[in-house]
Design an enzyme around this catalytic site. Structure first.
Site, PDB file in Angstrom:
ATOM      1  N   TYR A 175     -31.612  -4.496 -47.750  1.00 33.56           N
ATOM      2  CA  TYR A 175     -30.794  -3.258 -47.795  1.00 33.56           C
ATOM      3  C   TYR A 175     -32.080  -2.614 -48.177  1.00 33.56           C
ATOM      4  CZ  TYR A 175     -27.663   0.019 -48.670  1.00 33.56           C
ATOM      5  OH  TYR A 175     -26.862   1.176 -48.783  1.00 33.56           O
ATOM      6  N   SER A 203     -11.448  10.129 -46.485  1.00 32.42           N
ATOM      7  CA  SER A 203      -9.937   8.845 -46.981  1.00 32.42           C
ATOM      8  C   SER A 203      -9.949   7.586 -47.778  1.00 32.42           C
ATOM      9  CB  SER A 203      -9.773   8.284 -45.607  1.00 32.42           C
ATOM     10  OG  SER A 203     -10.862   7.902 -44.658  1.00 32.42           O
ATOM     11  N   LYS A 254     -31.125   5.436 -45.378  1.00 27.98           N
ATOM     12  CA  LYS A 254     -31.292   6.055 -46.078  1.00 27.98           C
ATOM     13  C   LYS A 254     -32.342   7.035 -46.076  1.00 27.98           C
ATOM     14  CE  LYS A 254     -27.119   4.505 -47.218  1.00 27.98           C
ATOM     15  NZ  LYS A 254     -26.110   4.777 -46.756  1.00 27.98           N
ATOM     16  N   PHE A 309     -11.530   9.543 -39.547  1.00 27.97           N
ATOM     17  CA  PHE A 309     -11.190   8.582 -38.953  1.00 27.97           C
ATOM     18  C   PHE A 309     -10.518   7.534 -39.056  1.00 27.97           C
ATOM     19  CE2 PHE A 309     -12.737   7.140 -33.915  1.00 27.97           C
ATOM     20  CZ  PHE A 309     -11.588   7.758 -33.413  1.00 27.97           C
ATOM     21  N   PHE A 312     -16.322   6.731 -51.826  1.00 29.79           N
ATOM     22  CA  PHE A 312     -17.044   8.061 -52.498  1.00 29.79           C
ATOM     23  C   PHE A 312     -16.354   9.322 -52.055  1.00 29.79           C
ATOM     24  CE2 PHE A 312     -20.432   5.383 -53.820  1.00 29.79           C
ATOM     25  CZ  PHE A 312     -19.683   5.458 -55.219  1.00 29.79           C
TER      26      PHE A 312
END
Length: 396
Positions: free
Chosen positions: A234, A49, A243, A73, A52
């Site tokens: 990060y 939605s 990640k 959602f 990306f």
């Protein structure tokens, strides 16, 4: 109602349906302008939605004439209160897809849950039979584990030591120093549980077990690496561990898909303005400087440009999909160019409240942030009375 932006920190409490529709239309027109892509024809986008995920759905549909199912959602509108922007984006996408004669249906619910997975499986069986591309683009701060029932919360924190560096309040333009305390307790494990690869693998397993994947099916999840400037908070922080887990999961999924000649990839994408990135200290300042340089170099890309290039130049060529030494697709290649990063590092040392509007692109950052919620688009009358009660056609 007259809908105006109401900001609270890195969140906008309102969204504009007409503006969101214009955002979707702009992205569709960009994809059409770049010509057809010989890509997948039956596509599932998990996290469809915004950002990306939305760009992937648009690129699949209007670049490859694909039938798409989107899972997300989002908060629907109620009388006198706007929906979340992803709801309006999805409504606009379905409207445009239907007008173009393209199949498009959506499921609104917790993608981490077994119930939504089963609902998606039932829809694919009924309407598409099988899918040939699965995009995994979830961005959620919490996940209730479908097996244990435990509610996991992710954190954006460094590991080991506190991290101190510059940041900017992108609303006011004030550059200041911020210290982020290191993670503790189960922070790493919880962040991996939310943002790692377990749920992606659960989705692929569920689809494969239901015989819903065509031979040669591809699945792609999105990740980010970034520069040394941001790595403490990060890539070397809690989110980086997640990640790492996501990227390791790609190999495990590829092994499971070997029997149908399928493949899983992680695509490392460019830093962009999102609700998530706006919440991470240091990142807004980095993006402001990065935007300035990449725009001057003529190599700046938003979500839709990134995904169009991912499809056209990486996933769907006549050659093997190019990856780095860790098996990742690198569509962040322009951001990570040595000359670009050297200029960012130099400007970072110089950045102050007084000069950021000149050496950085703070206005571009603010504009992109407003665009996330449907504000600031040319051709939209924001003073007009607007109906907030917009439906997503396929959601009853």
């Amino acid at each position: 109602m007259i809908i105006e932006p109401r900001m609270r920190g890195f969140i906008c409490l309102t969204s504009h349906p007409t503006g969101c529709e214009q955002n979707v239309k702009n992205q569709i027109e960009y994809i059409k302008s770049k010509g057809p892509i010989e890509g997948a024809k039956k596509v599932l986008v998990i996290g469809a939605s915004t950002g990306f995920g939305l760009a992937s759905r648009i690129t699949s549909a209007f670049g490859s004439d694909a039938a798409t199912i989107g899972v997300f959602f989002e908060k629907p509108p109620v009388d006198g209160k706007t929906a979340s922007p992803g709801w309006y984006n999805s409504a606009a996408f379905e409207k445009e897809a239907n007008n173009a004669g393209l199949y498009a249906k959506s499921i609104n619910g917790d993608a981490f849950s077994n119930e939504v997975k089963q609902q998606t499986i039932d829809l694919i069986k009924a309407d598409l039979g099988q899918v040939d591309l699965i995009i995994y683009s979830l961005a959620s701060p919490v996940r209730q584990h479908p097996v244990t029932g435990v509610l996991h919360r992710s954190v954006l924190k460094p590991i080991g030591n506190a991290f101190t560096n510059k940041t900017v309040d992108f609303h006011s333009g004030k550059v200041s120093e911020i210290t982020i305390e290191p993670c503790s307790g189960d922070d790493i494990e919880n962040t991996i549980a939310v943002m790692g690869g377990e749920d992606w693998a659960m989705w692929i397993d569920a689809l494969k077990d239901a015989n819903l994947l065509v031979e040669g099916a591809t699945t792609v999840a999105y990740s980010y690496i970034g520069p040394s400037l941001t790595e403490a908070v990060y890539r070397k922080g809690t989110i980086g561990r997640a990640k790492d887990d996501l990227e390791a999961t790609a190999f495990a999924i590829s092994d499971r898909l070997a029997s149908i000649k399928g493949k899983a990839y992680v695509s490392v994408n460019k830093a962009l303005v999102t609700q998530a990135s706006s919440a991470i200290p240091v990142i807004p300042l980095y993006i402001s400087l990065l935007y300035k340089i990449m725009k001057e170099e003529g190599i700046h890309e938003g979500c839709i440009e990134q995904i169009q290039r991912l499809y056209q130049q990486r996933l769907y060529t006549n050659d093997a999909v190019p990856t780095d030494e860790k098996g990742r697709i690198r569509i962040d290649d322009l951001e990570m160019r040595e000359d670009v990063q050297a200029k960012v590092a130099k400007l970072w040392l110089e950045a102050t409240t007084e000069n950021l509007s000149e050496i950085g692109d703070l206005e571009g950052y603010r504009s992109d942030f407003h665009h996330l919620f449907g504000f600031g688009f040319d051709g939209v009358d924001y003073k007009a009375d607007t109906n907030e009660l917009v439906d997503v056609p396929s959601i009853k």
